[in-house]
Design an enzyme around this catalytic site. Structure first.
Site, PDB file in Angstrom:
ATOM      1  N   TRP A  48      25.305  49.764 -10.852  1.00  0.00           N
ATOM      2  CA  TRP A  48      26.204  48.613 -10.877  1.00  0.00           C
ATOM      3  C   TRP A  48      26.472  48.122 -12.293  1.00  0.00           C
ATOM      4  CZ3 TRP A  48      29.192  48.427  -7.084  1.00  0.00           C
ATOM      5  CH2 TRP A  48      28.763  48.764  -5.791  1.00  0.00           C
TER       6      TRP A  48
ATOM      7  N   LYS B   6      24.323  39.493   0.552  1.00  0.00           N
ATOM      8  CA  LYS B   6      22.921  39.882   0.521  1.00  0.00           C
ATOM      9  C   LYS B   6      22.017  38.702   0.891  1.00  0.00           C
ATOM     10  CE  LYS B   6      24.242  43.292  -2.924  1.00  0.00           C
ATOM     11  NZ  LYS B   6      24.175  44.481  -2.072  1.00  0.00           N
TER      12      LYS B   6
ATOM     13  N   ASP C 234      25.161  39.728 -13.448  1.00  0.00           N
ATOM     14  CA  ASP C 234      25.547  40.081 -12.082  1.00  0.00           C
ATOM     15  C   ASP C 234      24.315  39.886 -11.208  1.00  0.00           C
ATOM     16  OD1 ASP C 234      26.145  41.220  -9.651  1.00  0.00           O
ATOM     17  OD2 ASP C 234      26.747  43.174 -10.453  1.00  0.00           O
TER      18      ASP C 234
END
Length: 362
Positions: A103, A198, A174
């Site tokens: 990511w 999440k 992030d």
């Protein structure tokens, strides 16, 4: 039917109490005779709800008043573009992207369209174990406008628990799989973004925490839907928001507050992950190659010594009621995500299953 435990990395399971409340309110929210998904986002009731949600979110993370909170569209991937377009004046400015996995490098690749992007690799291998360099050893560029990093790589299961203290640098994080799972000091960051699917709620909302002074530092080409200043002026309603995701996120915040707050969530996640890592470390079948200091507390990744057993493991685990244990296609192997909503009993049963599977097939 046996109890089902959902170990998906996202969209992930939600707390049972939250799902029950949402079901109860679904057809008649606030006694309006309508569902929350079909009323106007401009209504008094909905606006009041968003104010309470922001208040609870600030309380959970101790967010100072010099930070604003935005509820945005586009997922974390949308922020891969929005961050450089809102923080930079032109494409000639330099930025640092810390590469720790899938990511973080994805964010860096997007940033290359809008900046001179320095990719800094901080992952190392010692004794066949991957670890991440201390932040004091990161080769930060003196001329970079900001530093971007991802504290938890959901795919590889590698995490950074150290918090940044770089002076005269804008720090961007992030936090999609970190937010609400453990304590963080907001003051160490200038901008944090996190996809909702999440630990926050259903997919559809991306939360942004940003210092007020950064809200208006954009280039003239920033699309309006990604423009932080426009979204701020319109109270996250420049475009019709994902109303159901916003509502469900609020229920999750209430649930966390009622169940001990972030401190309790962090303690629970450590214990849950430790249960699975103990099985892995005492096994001759399961392999985790992440150094103990950088092992994720929410995404436990492992591979089987024999690839021929992968499909059998997935087949038997599904029969036993454990869903979505297959690792990301980029990484392979297995992944058990034990976010806040995953109960201890689910992790204990998975640990027992893994031991039994090795005794039979390993």
């Amino acid at each position: 039917m046996n109890k089902i435990y959902n170990f998906s990395a996202g969209p992930s399971m939600l707390p049972k109490d939250v799902m029950i409340k949402a079901k109860k309110e679904f057809l008649n929210w606030k006694n309006l005779g309508s569902s929350v998904i079909e009323i106007s986002h401009r209504s008094i009731e909905f606006i009041k709800m968003t104010e309470i949600i922001e208040k609870n979110f600030r309380k959970l993370l101790y967010i100072p008043r010099n930070y604003e909170i935005l509820f945005l569209h586009g997922g974390a991937r949308g922020q891969f573009s929005a961050v450089p377009m809102n923080l930079l004046k032109n494409c000639n400015e330099e930025v640092d992207y810390i590469n720790t996995g899938y990511w973080s490098i994805s964010a860096a690749n997007e940033a290359m369209k809008y900046s001179k992007t320095n990719i800094i690799d901080v992952k190392r291998v010692k004794n066949k174990k991957e670890y991440i360099l201390k932040m004091s050893n990161w080769n930060i560029n003196n001329f970079s406008k900001y530093v971007h990093y991802c504290p938890n790589e959901t795919i590889e299961g590698i995490a950074i628990f150290e918090e940044p203290k770089f002076y005269n640098k804008i720090i961007v994080g992030d936090f999609s799989s970190t937010i609400l799972s453990r304590k963080i000091n907001i003051k160490n960051y200038d901008l944090i973004y996190a996809g909702s699917q999440k630990n926050i709620g259903p997919a559809g909302i991306t939360i942004l925490i940003i210092k007020k002074k950064l809200l208006f530092n954009k280039n003239k080409y920033t699309p309006s839907i990604l423009d932080y200043s426009i979204n701020y002026k319109n109270k996250s309603m420049f475009n019709t928001p994902s109303t159901f995701s916003w509502y469900m996120s609020g229920l999750v915040f209430e649930w966390i507050l009622k169940n001990g707050g972030i401190k309790k969530m962090e303690k629970n996640n450590f214990i849950k992950s430790k249960l699975l890592y103990n099985v892995i470390d005492n096994s001759n079948l399961y392999i985790n190659n992440i150094h103990i200091k950088n092992r994720s507390n929410v995404n436990i990744t492992f591979k089987l010594k024999y690839n021929s057993l992968n499909e059998k493991f997935l087949e038997e685990s599904k029969k036993a009621g454990f869903l979505y244990l297959k690792g990301h296609s980029f990484f392979g192997g297995m992944r058990a995500s034990v976010y806040n909503a995953m109960p201890f009993i689910g992790v204990k049963k998975l640990a027992k299953f893994m031991i039994n599977f090795e005794n039979i097939f390993g």
